[in-house]
Design a protein around this motif. Structure first.
Motif, mmCIF file in Angstrom:
data_model
loop_
_atom_site.group_PDB
_atom_site.id
_atom_site.type_symbol
_atom_site.label_atom_id
_atom_site.label_comp_id
_atom_site.label_asym_id
_atom_site.label_seq_id
_atom_site.Cartn_x
_atom_site.Cartn_y
_atom_site.Cartn_z
ATOM 1 N N CYS A 191 33.557 -5.663 4.460
ATOM 2 C CA CYS A 191 32.149 -5.009 4.302
ATOM 3 C C CYS A 191 31.938 -4.416 2.894
ATOM 4 O O CYS A 191 32.662 -3.715 2.087
ATOM 5 C CB CYS A 191 32.194 -3.628 5.252
ATOM 6 N N TYR A 426 29.596 0.423 12.020
ATOM 7 C CA TYR A 426 29.901 -1.044 11.607
ATOM 8 C C TYR A 426 31.420 -1.287 11.665
ATOM 9 O O TYR A 426 32.047 -2.058 12.390
ATOM 10 C CB TYR A 426 29.475 -1.724 10.350
ATOM 11 N N LEU A 490 27.250 -7.582 14.430
ATOM 12 C CA LEU A 490 25.912 -7.214 13.842
ATOM 13 C C LEU A 490 24.869 -6.945 15.216
ATOM 14 O O LEU A 490 24.291 -5.745 15.187
ATOM 15 C CB LEU A 490 25.165 -8.302 13.139
ATOM 16 N N THR A 493 26.205 -3.460 16.390
ATOM 17 C CA THR A 493 25.814 -2.390 15.630
ATOM 18 C C THR A 493 24.193 -2.122 15.731
ATOM 19 O O THR A 493 24.119 -0.948 15.824
ATOM 20 C CB THR A 493 25.935 -2.986 14.170
#
Length: 497
Positions: A191, A426, A490, A493
């Protein structure tokens, strides 16, 4: 003309057919549509129009800016109205790099997708997964009513690969979101929380052409099929910069013979490590044999040095009949020395983040009427470091008939690790899906996140994406499985933020 249209239409159908067999189907189908629309940097209208056609039916509001950047606001799905707004951000332009022998026209032709061993490639061109996969993620989420999410802002910018025009011209404090998820990272397991800034600088070196009876033979030297790559993320790799290598070869020959340049051309963009270079030189007929031997011998040694990544690189040497007189021997010597001395590669390393914290890439060289233009991209997280590299480059051209100008500059994104709800969410969800800890990183490349967060104080941001290898080169490829896994993380999240 009919045959050309038939071939292009067939490529478009093949792309969509291949995408229909991959998961997540919606993401790869949107990506195939993007590949079917020419969208190199600087040619954004057609792709922007397509984005509007997809987003307008589902958007609460949609704005198209003069540079073709698109901002769409999407209502929260039922039951998620009180969630915090999130901006999904990507760029719609791609780097137009191709193999030396490729006839592909980036302004007219679709990108031809090829599947190999779990990856998607293109046919001897850049794939555009940087950042087409990110755009496809955003489109798939915006148009799927079954996906749970709070209020969304979809921001698709333009010309990121050249000068970050879309992000730079985007109005400050326009975004309402507290969180920004940039979809332009290229490593599944990381990330990204920061990036280097960049400065593009052009040198224009004037020369005089002059007939010389002692320089009566001509050779054209071609370097082809180099690995190439991203001048940010891959500048530390053992990759040949074909332009710099060509000038090294000139210097080796000059140890035994006079060499005058006739022309030299390579590269399309400053942020790609050049994989191809073609040059024509003039020399005395009696020196052709020894020059050819030196070129072949030194190329073989360089191939051994770069054996890990440059197995496919080749050099060809052919006699030539150029259209132009050679550049005068005096000017040729000055140009060869200047560019051979100019700094290229890693300038400094960050010991903590293990990245190139300062670098320079000679990405383009072109011979015009009366001058040679060379374009460099400098990167660092520190402005003073970029200025040091710039001054070193300027010194290399001292004594030549050279002028320079800065043609682009963009800021760094300073990492803030911890104390972030977005990072924590995340990271937790990533571990749930991958069964391992997420790595936080800082990239050598440039991201629009640095520009956008400075325009929206207090916004938390991360950059994510699947493994995309050899970006900005004709061997660019993306991990199919990784695309799906990052998409799942994603979605989860957005559901839990």
């Amino acid at each position: 003309m009919y045959l050309y249209k038939y071939i292009m239409n067939n490529i478009e159908k093949q792309n969509l057919n291949l995408a229909s067999k991959l998961e997540p189907k919606s993401v790869f189908t949107y990506f195939a549509h993007l590949c079917n629309i020419p969208h190199p940097s600087g040619h954004n209208k057609q792709i922007s129009d397509y984005l509007v056609s997809v987003l307008k039916p589902v958007a609460e509001t949609i704005t198209v800016y003069s540079n073709h950047t698109v901002l769409a606001r999407i209502k929260a799905t039922k039951g998620c109205e009180k969630k915090t707004s999130v901006c999904l951000q990507a760029h719609c332009d791609m780097v137009p790099a191709k193999g030396y022998s490729s006839k592909h026209n980036f302004e007219k032709d679709p990108i031809q997708i090829v599947q190999k061993k779990g990856f998607l490639y293109a046919n001897d061109t850049t794939l555009g997964a940087d950042n087409g996969i990110g755009v496809a993620y955003a489109l798939a989420i915006a148009t799927d009513k079954k996906i749970k999410h709070g209020p969304l802002e979809i921001l698709i910018t333009t010309n990121e690969e050249t000068n970050m025009q879309g992000a730079k011209e985007f109005p400050a404090r326009t975004l309402k979101s507290k969180y920004l998820i940039n979809l332009d990272n290229e490593e599944t397991d990381t990330c990204c929380l920061g990036c280097n800034g960049g400065t593009q600088i052009e040198f224009t070196t004037k020369f005089t052409r002059k007939a010389d009876k002692n320089l009566n033979s001509y050779l054209t030297i071609s370097l082809e099929h180099g690995a190439g790559g991203h001048s940010g993320n891959q500048i530390r790799w053992k990759i040949v910069n074909a332009i710099k290598m060509m000038f090294s070869l000139f210097k080796f020959v000059q140890e035994k013979a006079n060499v005058a340049l006739v022309d030299i051309n390579a590269g399309h963009v400053s942020n790609a490590i050049s994989s191809e270079c073609v040059a024509t030189i003039a020399l005395n007929k009696k020196d052709v044999k020894i020059a050819t031997k030196i070129l072949n011998d030194m190329f073989a040694l360089i191939k051994k040095e770069f054996f890990q990544r440059e197995a496919n690189m080749i050099m060809t040497i052919k006699s030539a009949k150029p259209k132009y007189l050679p550049i005068s021997l005096k000017d040729s010597n000055s140009i060869i020395d200047a560019i051979n001395c100019s700094f290229n590669g890693v300038y400094s390393l960050d010991e903590n983040c293990k990245i190139a914290n300062g670098s320079s890439n000679l990405g383009i060289i072109e011979t015009q009427q009366g001058f040679i233009r060379s374009t460099y991209l400098l990167r660092s997280a520190f402005e003073v470091c970029k200025r040091r590299i710039r001054s070193q480059l300027i010194s290399a051209f001292y004594g030549t008939k050279t002028t320079h100008k800065i043609t682009d500059d963009y800021p760094e994104w300073t990492p803030v690790i911890g104390n972030s709800v977005l990072q924590a969410k995340y990271s937790k969800i990533f571990k749930k899906f991958f069964n391992k800890n997420l790595t936080f990183s800082v990239t050598e490349g440039g991201l629009e996140t640095g520009v956008l967060t400075k325009k929206h104080p207090g916004m938390e941001a991360i950059s994510i994406g699947p493994d995309i290898v050899a970006c900005h080169s004709n061997t660019e490829h993306v991990d199919i499985k990784g695309v799906g896994l990052i998409y799942k993380v994603l979605l989860e999240t957005l559901k839990n933020i």
